[in-house]
Scaffold this motif. Structure first.
Motif, mmCIF file in Angstrom:
data_model
loop_
_atom_site.group_PDB
_atom_site.id
_atom_site.type_symbol
_atom_site.label_atom_id
_atom_site.label_comp_id
_atom_site.label_asym_id
_atom_site.label_seq_id
_atom_site.Cartn_x
_atom_site.Cartn_y
_atom_site.Cartn_z
ATOM 1 N N LEU A 71 0.811 -1.216 0.000
ATOM 2 C CA LEU A 71 0.000 0.000 0.000
ATOM 3 C C LEU A 71 0.846 1.269 0.000
ATOM 4 N N ASP A 72 2.128 1.149 0.352
ATOM 5 C CA ASP A 72 3.023 2.301 0.258
ATOM 6 C C ASP A 72 3.127 2.811 -1.174
ATOM 7 N N VAL A 73 2.938 1.922 -2.157
ATOM 8 C CA VAL A 73 2.967 2.358 -3.551
ATOM 9 C C VAL A 73 1.896 3.416 -3.783
ATOM 10 N N TRP A 74 0.719 3.192 -3.217
ATOM 11 C CA TRP A 74 -0.369 4.160 -3.404
ATOM 12 C C TRP A 74 -0.110 5.434 -2.602
ATOM 13 N N LEU A 75 0.346 5.278 -1.362
ATOM 14 C CA LEU A 75 0.659 6.460 -0.557
ATOM 15 C C LEU A 75 1.759 7.293 -1.208
ATOM 16 N N GLY A 76 2.614 6.646 -2.009
ATOM 17 C CA GLY A 76 3.702 7.355 -2.666
ATOM 18 C C GLY A 76 3.242 8.392 -3.660
ATOM 19 N N ILE A 77 1.984 8.339 -4.090
ATOM 20 C CA ILE A 77 1.460 9.366 -4.988
ATOM 21 C C ILE A 77 1.619 10.747 -4.353
ATOM 22 N N GLU A 78 1.458 10.817 -3.023
ATOM 23 C CA GLU A 78 1.627 12.082 -2.299
ATOM 24 C C GLU A 78 2.855 12.045 -1.389
ATOM 25 N N ASP A 79 3.803 11.176 -1.711
ATOM 26 C CA ASP A 79 5.032 11.048 -0.918
ATOM 27 C C ASP A 79 4.733 10.783 0.555
ATOM 28 N N LYS A 80 3.748 9.927 0.805
ATOM 29 C CA LYS A 80 3.355 9.614 2.180
ATOM 30 C C LYS A 80 3.620 8.160 2.541
ATOM 31 N N GLN A 81 4.466 7.483 1.764
ATOM 32 C CA GLN A 81 4.735 6.086 2.064
ATOM 33 C C GLN A 81 5.294 5.939 3.479
ATOM 34 N N GLY A 82 4.870 4.867 4.147
ATOM 35 C CA GLY A 82 5.325 4.615 5.507
ATOM 36 C C GLY A 82 4.549 5.348 6.580
ATOM 37 N N THR A 83 3.424 5.988 6.216
ATOM 38 C CA THR A 83 2.665 6.783 7.194
ATOM 39 C C THR A 83 1.368 6.094 7.605
ATOM 40 N N HIS A 84 1.357 4.779 7.624
ATOM 41 C CA HIS A 84 0.152 4.056 8.032
ATOM 42 C C HIS A 84 -0.102 4.269 9.528
ATOM 43 N N PRO A 85 -1.315 4.629 9.915
ATOM 44 C CA PRO A 85 -1.621 4.753 11.346
ATOM 45 C C PRO A 85 -1.460 3.412 12.060
ATOM 46 N N ASP A 86 -1.141 3.476 13.345
ATOM 47 C CA ASP A 86 -1.002 2.245 14.124
ATOM 48 C C ASP A 86 -2.291 1.436 14.112
ATOM 49 N N SER A 87 -3.428 2.126 14.101
ATOM 50 C CA SER A 87 -4.708 1.417 14.108
ATOM 51 C C SER A 87 -4.896 0.610 12.826
ATOM 52 N N PHE A 88 -4.370 1.131 11.706
ATOM 53 C CA PHE A 88 -4.479 0.384 10.451
ATOM 54 C C PHE A 88 -3.555 -0.829 10.478
ATOM 55 N N GLY A 89 -2.352 -0.664 11.031
ATOM 56 C CA GLY A 89 -1.459 -1.810 11.163
ATOM 57 C C GLY A 89 -2.080 -2.916 11.994
ATOM 58 N N ALA A 90 -2.755 -2.535 13.087
ATOM 59 C CA ALA A 90 -3.429 -3.532 13.923
ATOM 60 C C ALA A 90 -4.579 -4.182 13.166
ATOM 61 N N HIS A 91 -5.254 -3.400 12.332
ATOM 62 C CA HIS A 91 -6.355 -3.911 11.511
ATOM 63 C C HIS A 91 -5.838 -4.953 10.520
ATOM 64 N N VAL A 92 -4.696 -4.666 9.903
ATOM 65 C CA VAL A 92 -4.091 -5.619 8.968
ATOM 66 C C VAL A 92 -3.639 -6.871 9.716
ATOM 67 N N ASP A 93 -3.083 -6.695 10.921
ATOM 68 C CA ASP A 93 -2.683 -7.850 11.742
ATOM 69 C C ASP A 93 -3.841 -8.828 11.901
ATOM 70 N N LYS A 94 -5.025 -8.305 12.200
ATOM 71 C CA LYS A 94 -6.191 -9.163 12.423
ATOM 72 C C LYS A 94 -6.588 -9.891 11.146
#
Length: 315
Positions: free
Chosen positions: A222-245
């Motif tokens: 998903l960093d590829v998509w965030l890279g459109i606005e140079d925001k790669q690596g800015t996933h909120p912790d809550s989203f990381g936990a969501h992906v974990d589940k």
């Protein structure tokens, strides 16, 4: 093919729990994967060029998938004895407590033992692990012990070619399905009538990225998509936990789940999405990004679970 509906924006109402209670039925799998694609995606949907990001997802449970079988027909035990001379006896213990007695002629290799066990038990050789003492026996190892332990390994990731062949040979695709939309913007053509033409197209993507389904790999994708606005690596912790589940759920209900990313080379080009090399990711007036979550259903091992996700915005 069982599918879930399109998601164009975040649901305004509260989504159901990601991990369902009770048995993991096929409907529960569809509902759970649909739920994970509805919640916690605000930072992805906020990416905007001429329009905000839209997300479409659907879920398929494809029976009789074109993937290696986890069982083979058991054969007559007499097949073990190809030569009546130089017969050796081996005991193979299983975690269930059962012991299988084998009478074998040469060669006395681990590979030969696995072939005999495949005929006796119906477990393919590639899913067998033979343990003697503290070590796992390699296929070319000579058997020098009287007893071994048989462990059953998880099947490997579904290969990209098996995934693509299953998808192109599956009936019932609808024009709005992610898989057909991918073909449409990839080729600017209608879905071919012949399986042969579909397969020729699909083979062009056999080198797409195919990696174990982990939180790290999903976030990197998903960093590829965030890279459109140079925001790669800015996933909120809550989203990381969501992906974990979601990853834990897929591992619970599927063997060896994986992540397949279309246009794998784009994952190496974050920040240069408008270059000519990015086409057809950036085409006409759209950016498109497609990836798949794939696994072999534990309860029905010849059923392939696929969640397709398409991100899109106007440019």
């Amino acid at each position: 093919i069982c599918t879930c509906p399109e998601t164009e924006a975040m649901a305004a109402t509260e989504t159901p729990p990601l991990i369902p209670n009770g048995d993991v039925t096929e409907q529960a799998i569809q509902d759970t994967l649909d739920a994970w694609a509805h919640a916690e995606w605000e930072h992805i949907l906020a990416i905007k060029v001429d329009s905000a990001t839209r997300i479409q997802q659907d879920v398929y449970l494809i029976e009789d998938a074109n993937i290696p079988s986890m069982t083979v027909p058991a054969a007559d035990q007499e097949m073990e004895r190809e030569d009546s001379s130089e017969i050796k006896e081996f005991a193979v213990e299983m975690l269930s407590g059962e012991t299988v007695k084998l009478k074998m002629s040469a060669p006395y290799t681990a590979a030969h033992v696995k072939q005999v066990l495949e005929s006796r038990l119906g477990v393919p050789s590639y899913l067998q692990r033979l343990i003697a003492g503290p070590q796992e026996l390699e296929d070319d190892a000579m058997i020098t012990v009287d007893s071994m332990t048989l462990l059953r390994r998880e099947p490997p990731l579904i290969s990209t070619e098996d995934f693509l062949r299953t998808m192109v040979e599956s009936p019932g695709w609808q024009p709005g399905d992610v898989f057909l939309r991918w073909h449409g913007f990839d080729t600017y053509r209608k879905w071919p009538a012949s399986t042969e033409d579909r397969w020729k197209w699909a083979l062009g993507h056999r080198n797409m990225r195919n990696v174990p389904l982990t939180t790290e790999n999903v976030l990197e994708c998903l960093d590829v998509w965030l890279g459109i606005e140079d925001k790669q690596g800015t996933h909120p912790d809550s989203f990381g936990a969501h992906v974990d589940k979601m990853v834990a759920f897929m591992q619970h209900c599927c063997y060896s789940p994986s992540l397949l990313v279309v246009y794998e080379e784009l994952a190496q080009q974050v920040g240069s999405l408008v270059s000519e090399q990015s086409e057809p990711y950036g085409h006409d007036d759209d950016y498109e990004f497609v990836f798949f979550l794939v696994g072999r259903l534990r309860s029905e091992p010849q059923t392939m679970v696929v969640q397709s996700i398409l991100l899109n915005c106007w440019i």
